[in-house]
Structures are given as structure tokens and as C-alpha cells.
Design an enzyme around this catalytic site. Sequence first.
Site, PDB file in Angstrom:
ATOM      1  N   ASN A 174      34.027  43.607 -15.940  1.00 19.06           N
ATOM      2  CA  ASN A 174      32.953  44.212 -15.156  1.00 19.06           C
ATOM      3  C   ASN A 174      31.680  43.413 -15.381  1.00 19.06           C
ATOM      4  O   ASN A 174      30.950  43.622 -16.346  1.00 19.06           O
ATOM      5  CB  ASN A 174      32.754  45.675 -15.565  1.00 19.06           C
ATOM      6  CG  ASN A 174      33.946  46.516 -15.175  1.00 19.06           C
ATOM      7  OD1 ASN A 174      34.115  46.854 -14.002  1.00 19.06           O
ATOM      8  ND2 ASN A 174      34.809  46.806 -16.142  1.00 19.06           N
ATOM      9  N   GLU A 175      31.452  42.485 -14.491  1.00 19.26           N
ATOM     10  CA  GLU A 175      30.336  41.560 -14.639  1.00 19.26           C
ATOM     11  C   GLU A 175      29.028  42.228 -14.217  1.00 19.26           C
ATOM     12  O   GLU A 175      29.049  43.301 -13.603  1.00 19.26           O
ATOM     13  CB  GLU A 175      30.597  40.322 -13.770  1.00 19.26           C
ATOM     14  CG  GLU A 175      31.834  39.521 -14.176  1.00 19.26           C
ATOM     15  CD  GLU A 175      31.658  38.740 -15.478  1.00 19.26           C
ATOM     16  OE1 GLU A 175      30.715  39.019 -16.243  1.00 19.26           O
ATOM     17  OE2 GLU A 175      32.482  37.845 -15.746  1.00 19.26           O
ATOM     18  N   PRO A 176      27.869  41.612 -14.543  1.00 19.58           N
ATOM     19  CA  PRO A 176      26.584  42.174 -14.140  1.00 19.58           C
ATOM     20  C   PRO A 176      26.593  42.578 -12.662  1.00 19.58           C
ATOM     21  O   PRO A 176      27.122  41.845 -11.818  1.00 19.58           O
ATOM     22  CB  PRO A 176      25.616  41.019 -14.389  1.00 19.58           C
ATOM     23  CG  PRO A 176      26.232  40.284 -15.529  1.00 19.58           C
ATOM     24  CD  PRO A 176      27.710  40.389 -15.328  1.00 19.58           C
ATOM     25  N   THR A 193      30.958  33.566 -17.866  1.00 15.56           N
ATOM     26  CA  THR A 193      32.287  33.981 -18.317  1.00 15.56           C
ATOM     27  C   THR A 193      33.272  32.829 -18.130  1.00 15.56           C
ATOM     28  O   THR A 193      34.120  32.564 -18.998  1.00 15.56           O
ATOM     29  CB  THR A 193      32.759  35.205 -17.497  1.00 15.56           C
ATOM     30  OG1 THR A 193      31.815  36.251 -17.700  1.00 15.56           O
ATOM     31  CG2 THR A 193      34.141  35.667 -17.902  1.00 15.56           C
TER      32      THR A 193
END
Length: 643
Positions: A174-176, A193
Site C-alpha cells: 500500500n504505497e503513498p 520501493t
Amino acid sequence: MSVQSLNYPSIAYREAGKFEEYRFEKIHNVIFESSEEASVIVAQEIADLIRSKQAKNKVCVLGLATGSSPIRVYEELVRMHKEQGLSFHNVITFNLDEYYPMKKDDQQSYHFFMHYHLFNHIDINPQNVHIPDGTIPQEELYQYCIDYEMRIKEVGGLDFQLLGIGRTGHIGFNEPGSHYNSSTRSITLDHITRIDASPSFLGINNVPRKAITMGIGSIKKAKRIVLLAWGSNKAHVIKNTIEGNITSEVPATYLQQHDNTTFVLDAGAAAELTRIKTPWLVTSCVWTENLKRKAIVWLCEKVNKPVLKLTDKDYNNHGMSGLLAEQGPAYDLNISMFNTLQHTITGWPGGKPNADDFNRPERALPVRKRVIIFSPHPDDDVISMGGTFDRLVEQGHEVHVAYQTSGNIAVSDEEALKYAEFSFEMTGQKDARLKSIIEALTHKYTSKDLDFEIRRIKGLIRRKESLGATRYIGLPDNQVHFLDLPFYETGTIKKNKLSDKDLTIMKTFVSEVKPHQIFAAGDLADPHGTHKICLDAVLETIKSLKGESFMKDCWLWLYRGAWHEWDTYEIEMAVPMSPDQVLKKRRAIFYHQSQKDGVMFQGDDEREFWVRVEDRTQDTAKKYNDLGLAEYAAMEAFKRYHF
Ligand code: F6R
């Protein structure tokens, strides 16, 4: 905040009334000296949960993570299975994520990872294992993710979720920008990442751009969450997550809304928390010499003044009135700190002959010391302490450099091809072996045998580069040692554990040299990676030789690798360099030509190694100068390891 698990020592500590220290913190966390110790305790919590569910005849639903952080936890669970009969027959697992697209048997897949580290070694029913499938066709992905989420629900939801955290603040992938209520879905990976994953994919271009991940909403539904973070690389994101505001820019901050989460940290990952970094801002302190040094150096930076200009008001305004009352006034504190810092500076890293050494970092005697410089890769010696290395040789010490690993995987195929073609031409184009190596390198195919030969060429390239540098510094070849420790020789980024073979090589070498001084790469907070293993090898060796008479008088100095420097307050020996010495060091680094120009494993810092270290050594010199000490062109820094 209710915390169900009582496994963690610091909970008792909090109950003893030490709440004030946690003033800025919004997530329960516990700090351990090492990730090793912490992982064992987390594994114990998981095992207790599995057993308590078994006693009630219930299934235990675990959410699992991959990455470097949970590996030791899985090893401990496997050990408990093998040695203590811990059974996984009632366990159902759901993995957080998988790269997309990704084949299951690909070594980089999380499917491979989980089987390699856990599932192949325990008695879990394969039907109970769920890992997002990276081979699902694009058009079925949407439904696949809904089904994954439903499956978790059907078995009663997650009892326990294990997490790591990315430098972007991601949990799962769950990235920014992820929504607090997101569920399982496909996602585009953040560039940071992908950079972090690039070493194991041998280059960023091979890292998938997408992944399937459980959502923030899916994770937050877990009854208990434990997040692991090891090493100083994670320190900033941990501080932002625990002390910052909830924001989609740091998705892990959503965990502030979960009422049964614990962050389990090692000292490196916790280093930026207010209670660790600047404890005087949150509590009354016991003022040890180390803490005093840390606080006063911090205060100088904070108020932008040299030590001798600090006032009582500066101390009082920044949480240090206790120190002032105990050891003040400012005038006395300042003078004593100025002297302490001054005494760390020396142009004689092997000790100054015939001088009073009471206030010097190193002993004067013996005048000519036997010195070992351990270099994890064949270039850390000149990169990290080239100036000091040069001085030690020039000042007449018997210096031995020991390259701990061959460093072969950091040489590109193109570089190896150049040398293979050169050798082929020079030997009259007759060598069939070289011919097949050239073919393999040109057409990018390989076999086990050829792989071995190619790695040999790469290792030889690094050896010859190292000899170029050590000869330039003036070291005789017989004082240059290539240990080629076997733990490194896997041909991949993932290394083996240290074994007796490695330690025997190290012990034999140290026993032959009988050093008075050892320099080693001290990346203490780095929980994985070659530098940490190499340091462990040095520490183990010293421990096992401590009965030997020559070890009684041996001092260990730690330098930092290419990535970070010691904080100024930690430095116990600062070796100044003149502009000419800076240039000489630069030339020594240039001998390592295979490591120039966008080399592999460079991380997200695109500066070449020589630029990084020049910036770093100039920065150390500037920090000393800002504290009010003499102005030098550059400084190399060391911290003594006290056994
Ligand atoms: C892995 C995962 C990721 C990692 C994170 C930290 O399943 O979901 O969120 O936990 O990228 O990775 P390491 O532990 O390698 O630093």
C-alpha cells in the site's frame, strides 16, 4: 490504547510509570538491542497464539509478510516446529502481497520466498496457504482480489497480522496515496520501493512495476498487528509513522487508528524516536558522559553555535536544565566538552610515538603496530578510510588489508566480457573455455559451470583493482589478503549464513598477524547485507580468540561503509586530511574501475562512491569546525568497539 499481548518487556516498563517518555508517540512500540532477540519474541507470540487456538479447537488465521524483516521470525517458527513440536495443522495463512506479473517458481516471487523460508519446513496443510497469485490474467484480477478478501472473511478474519514497513511508509504494498479503507487490489509500485527491491532483481529494470496487495482496510481488520522494523534505513519512516500525523502519504500512519498494534524495533530503527534521539526533551535523564556529549552536540546544531558560545539560557530552553543544575554553569560544561571533542582529533591513527597519550584516541606503544584493515568488499578500505590507511602505512605500521569477500556479484557482465575477450586474444584465440564464456556473456545465457567461471573472472577483476589501489598506497602485495569468505559465494544477492568455514579462515588469518589494531566496517544498525555479516565475522573471531595473549592488547576501531557516517557525538577518533590527501584517496578509489558509472547495488544515491565519501568527509570536517574546532579539508571518523 489496549494492548492484549503481554509478551513485550517494555509493557512492564510502562506500567512502572514511565509514561512521560512516550509523549510524542501514537503507536505502542518496543525496542530491542538486536533484531535477533526481537524476532525470537515475536515468533513466541505467534506460537502462543497458535497453541491457544489449538487448545480451543479453533483455526488460527495468520496474515504474513515477506521481505528481509520477518525472515528470522520464520526461522524461529521452523525451529519451534522441529524441536518443540509446534504444529501448524490448525493454521491458515494469507500473504500480504505478490509482484505482478510474477511466476510462482521465480526466485524473486513471494510465493518462492514463503515456501523457502517457512512452508516447506512445517506441517501446514498446503490448502490453507494463500498467497496472491501473480500469474492471474489481467482481466480476472479484479474478481480475484474480491475473492481473496472474501476468503479471509470466510475463515473468520485475521487473528494476527505480521507486517514490515517500506521506506515509503508502505505496509503490504500500500504505497503513498492508499485509502484508509482500501481492500485487496492491484497497485503500481513506488519508485523508491522498486529501488529497494532492485538488488535482488539484479537491477531496477527487472523489478516489476505492479503488485497485488491486501489493502489498508484488510490489514486494519486484523485482531492483532505486529510490525517489524530493523536498521537505521527505517529510522525516519518509523519516527514519521509513530510520531507524525495520520496521512495517506505515509500509509503506515493509518495503524494509529488500530487499537492492538505493536511496533517491534531494533536500536537502529528506533534511533530517530524523540525518546531515543533527544530523551532530554521528554524526561529527566541520568547524564552519562555519552549522553552529555550527544546532548551538547545536538544543542550546538539546534541553536547554530559553537560549543564555547552556548549560554545557560540555551541549555535551559532545550530540556537540559537538569544537566545545568548538576554540572553547570554553561561555561564549565562548554570548556569540558570542547576538550573532549578536541581530544578525538589525531593525525596519528596508530598512536603518536614518544608522546603523552593520556588524551589521545590511540596508545603510543608499541611504536610500530601490526594493523589489520578488514574490508567487506574489495574497495571499502579505500572508500571508507583511504586517508587513514595511507597515514598508517606512511607512519611505518605493519598494515595488512584483508578483503573479506570476493565482491564478484557487483561486477557487470559487460565488464567481465571485456576481460574475457582480452584474455582470449592474448592467448591466441585458442582457449575453448574462454570462447564459451564469451558466447555466454554475449548472448546472456548461462549454465552452472559457466556461472562459476564467470564469477571467477569477476572476482579476479576486483582482486587486480584492489592490488592497483594498495600498491598505489605503498603496501607490499604480501600484506594484501583475499579471504574470499564462502558465505558470500552464492552468486546471488541472498547470502548464506556465516559458517565454521568462514570463521576458521578469519581466525587463522588473525592468529597469524597477531594485530594490535583492527579496523572493520561497523554498520551495526544494518540488519542484513554483507557488511553486517562481515562485522559479525570479525566480532565472532575476536570473541573466540580472546584467550590468546596477543588479543589482550588489541583495539577494534569501526568505520562506516559508503552509506552513512557516525553521528558527530559518537566519533572517538577523527583523522584529519589535507587537500592533497583527499586527492590521493580519490585516486586510490579510481583503481576500482568496475565500481564506477552507475554500478549495481548503488541504491538511490546516484553519486559515485568517491563523490559520496568526499562529501561525507568534508561534512564531518565542517561539523567539527561548526562546533568551534579547527578547520580541516576533510576528516575520516572512527568509533571504538569496547568489548
Ligand atoms: C512484504 C511487504 C512489504 C515489506 C516492506 C519491508 O510482504 O508487504 O511491505 O514488508 O517492503 O521490506 P523489508 O522487510 O525487506 O525491509
